[in-house]
Design a protein around this motif. Structure first.
Motif, PDB file in Angstrom:
ATOM      1  N   ALA A   1      46.661  36.678  31.646  1.00 46.95           N
ATOM      2  CA  ALA A   1      45.842  37.455  30.486  1.00 46.95           C
ATOM      3  C   ALA A   1      44.440  37.965  30.982  1.00 46.95           C
ATOM      4  O   ALA A   1      44.036  38.899  30.579  1.00 46.95           O
ATOM      5  CB  ALA A   1      45.642  36.362  29.366  1.00 46.95           C
ATOM      6  N   ALA A   2      43.963  36.942  31.801  1.00 44.72           N
ATOM      7  CA  ALA A   2      42.694  37.201  32.528  1.00 44.72           C
ATOM      8  C   ALA A   2      42.715  38.596  33.352  1.00 44.72           C
ATOM      9  O   ALA A   2      41.650  39.410  33.157  1.00 44.72           O
ATOM     10  CB  ALA A   2      41.917  36.335  33.164  1.00 44.72           C
ATOM     11  N   TYR A   3      43.589  38.600  34.009  1.00 46.60           N
ATOM     12  CA  TYR A   3      43.796  39.539  34.979  1.00 46.60           C
ATOM     13  C   TYR A   3      44.014  41.064  34.277  1.00 46.60           C
ATOM     14  O   TYR A   3      43.577  41.996  34.542  1.00 46.60           O
ATOM     15  CB  TYR A   3      45.094  39.540  35.915  1.00 46.60           C
ATOM     16  N   GLN A   4      44.758  40.802  33.165  1.00 41.76           N
ATOM     17  CA  GLN A   4      45.109  42.124  32.260  1.00 41.76           C
ATOM     18  C   GLN A   4      43.823  42.754  31.617  1.00 41.76           C
ATOM     19  O   GLN A   4      43.513  43.807  31.764  1.00 41.76           O
ATOM     20  CB  GLN A   4      46.027  41.828  31.184  1.00 41.76           C
ATOM     21  N   LYS A   5      42.899  41.776  31.308  1.00 43.54           N
ATOM     22  CA  LYS A   5      41.862  41.914  30.788  1.00 43.54           C
ATOM     23  C   LYS A   5      40.831  42.787  31.622  1.00 43.54           C
ATOM     24  O   LYS A   5      40.277  43.697  31.324  1.00 43.54           O
ATOM     25  CB  LYS A   5      41.078  40.785  30.230  1.00 43.54           C
TER      26      LYS A   5
ATOM     27  N   VAL B   1      35.215  36.951  41.930  1.00 37.74           N
ATOM     28  CA  VAL B   1      36.337  35.564  42.002  1.00 37.74           C
ATOM     29  C   VAL B   1      36.437  35.302  43.374  1.00 37.74           C
ATOM     30  O   VAL B   1      36.600  34.035  43.538  1.00 37.74           O
ATOM     31  CB  VAL B   1      37.750  36.405  41.477  1.00 37.74           C
ATOM     32  N   TYR B   2      36.295  36.075  44.247  1.00 36.32           N
ATOM     33  CA  TYR B   2      36.351  35.650  45.772  1.00 36.32           C
ATOM     34  C   TYR B   2      35.324  34.734  46.126  1.00 36.32           C
ATOM     35  O   TYR B   2      35.542  33.473  46.786  1.00 36.32           O
ATOM     36  CB  TYR B   2      36.450  36.739  46.663  1.00 36.32           C
TER      37      TYR B   2
ATOM     38  N   GLY C   1      45.874  32.964  41.893  1.00 36.85           N
ATOM     39  CA  GLY C   1      46.541  33.815  41.042  1.00 36.85           C
ATOM     40  C   GLY C   1      45.787  34.919  40.449  1.00 36.85           C
ATOM     41  O   GLY C   1      45.950  36.087  40.623  1.00 36.85           O
ATOM     42  N   LEU C   2      44.389  34.580  40.354  1.00 36.85           N
ATOM     43  CA  LEU C   2      43.447  35.701  40.208  1.00 36.85           C
ATOM     44  C   LEU C   2      43.428  36.558  41.408  1.00 36.85           C
ATOM     45  O   LEU C   2      42.851  37.687  41.008  1.00 36.85           O
ATOM     46  CB  LEU C   2      42.079  35.061  39.666  1.00 36.85           C
ATOM     47  N   LEU C   3      43.520  36.081  42.387  1.00 37.62           N
ATOM     48  CA  LEU C   3      43.365  36.881  43.711  1.00 37.62           C
ATOM     49  C   LEU C   3      44.444  37.802  44.025  1.00 37.62           C
ATOM     50  O   LEU C   3      44.758  38.335  44.992  1.00 37.62           O
ATOM     51  CB  LEU C   3      43.023  35.962  44.883  1.00 37.62           C
TER      52      LEU C   3
END
Lengths: 129, 183
Positions: free
Chosen positions: B23-27, B69-70, B136-138
């Motif tokens: 969801a965060a990635y989509q946003k 994020v990194y 996952g975020l990366l």
């Protein structure tokens, strides 16, 4: 070494073994390390140590015979090595006896089970009626 | 006490992590065009990656959207020795370095989840969850994460085997030296 110290050290080995077995249990491979398997590992390690002692002894003997070294230090080393070799050989015999005993009881149990299975065989006769 | 090996599929908390991350990635994806519009007025900061003792010179990277994020991932996962060892490899760039550090950390933590110590195991499970989320975020796929988990499992298996062999060897040597009955 006093028997108290020996017992304490053995407890340390036991604890280390237990910790590793818990980890093996969590990995789902505890069955690979049953008590007999662990004894086999100890037996193998003992054999390896004995082999290295043999090679060390032959090296020292070679040194003494060919190079003519007969220093007190070398003689003491050889004497100690002989003691270690004797102890290792005695331990190896003990392990062999242990394995013999285990296999004997396993065979006896196997025979008992086979006997029980042959006795309790059910025969069914099918008639025309 | 019975334990379940931490797998991606079986762990409910990790599932939640994945969905949250998705969801965060989509946003984030949706927000990118808006950010681009404001690019002219936005102040971009930079990131400096210093190599050991500054011999190779410090490298400056512009901080983009995903770099935060990194950065967060790196700051939470880096240990000093790991930074040093990775900094020596000049072929790796900042993002690659961070990913590499995270992967190494993940394997180490996943190995610790099989620890005999309850607290170590539980804390490691939490750590694995956090790093899984960051990875996952990366953009690392769950399949790759699962691969890392199985790698950790294999390594732990080898470590246990070697450990038991080592204990057996020391026990045998102890028996020889002291003459104790170890059988």
């Amino acid at each position: 070494m006093s028997s108290k110290k020996i017992k304490a050290q053995m407890r340390v080995f036991q604890e280390l073994e237990n910790q590793l077995l818990i980890q093996a249990d969590k990995l789902g491979v505890k069955d690979d390390y049953n008590p007999i398997k662990i004894k086999e590992m100890e037996y193998d390690a003992l054999k390896n140590h004995l082999l290295s002692f043999y090679s060390e002894r032959s090296n020292i003997e070679y040194e003494m015979q060919v190079l003519g070294t007969d220093k007190k230090e070398v003689l003491i080393k050889l004497e100690k090595l002989e003691i270690y070799i004797k102890r290792a050989e005695r331990l190896l015999d003990m392990y062999k006896k242990y394995f013999g005993k285990v296999f004997k009881t396993q065979n006896e149990e196997k025979e008992k089970i086979e006997k029980f299975l042959t006795k309790s065989r059910i025969s069914v006769s099918v008639g025309e009626n | 006490m019975a334990y379940e090996a931490p797998t991606i599929a079986a762990n409910l908390s990790q599932d939640k992590m994945f969905s949250a991350q998705k969801a965060a990635y989509q946003k984030l994806k949706e927000e990118v065009p808006k950010e681009k519009q404001n690019e002219g007025t936005q102040q971009m900061s930079s990131l400096v990656w210093e190599t050991v003792e500054g011999k190779d010179g410090s490298k400056t990277y512009k901080v983009g959207m995903q770099d935060t994020v990194y950065l967060a991932a790196a700051s939470s996962a880096l240990a000093e020795d790991e930074v040093e060892s990775l900094s020596k490899n000049n072929n790796l760039r900042f993002r690659d370095k961070t990913l590499q550090v995270l992967k190494n950390k993940m394997v180490k933590l996943a190995m610790d989840t099989f620890s005999h110590n309850f607290f170590v195991a539980e804390l490691s499970k939490m750590g694995v969850g956090v790093i899984t989320f960051q990875m996952g975020l990366l953009g690392i796929s769950p399949a790759e994460i699962e691969k890392l988990m199985s790698k950790a499992r294999e390594e732990k298996n080898i470590a246990v085997k070697n450990g038991l062999a080592q204990v057996a060897s020391e026990k045998a040597l102890f028996g020889i030296v002291t003459g104790a009955k170890i059988v």
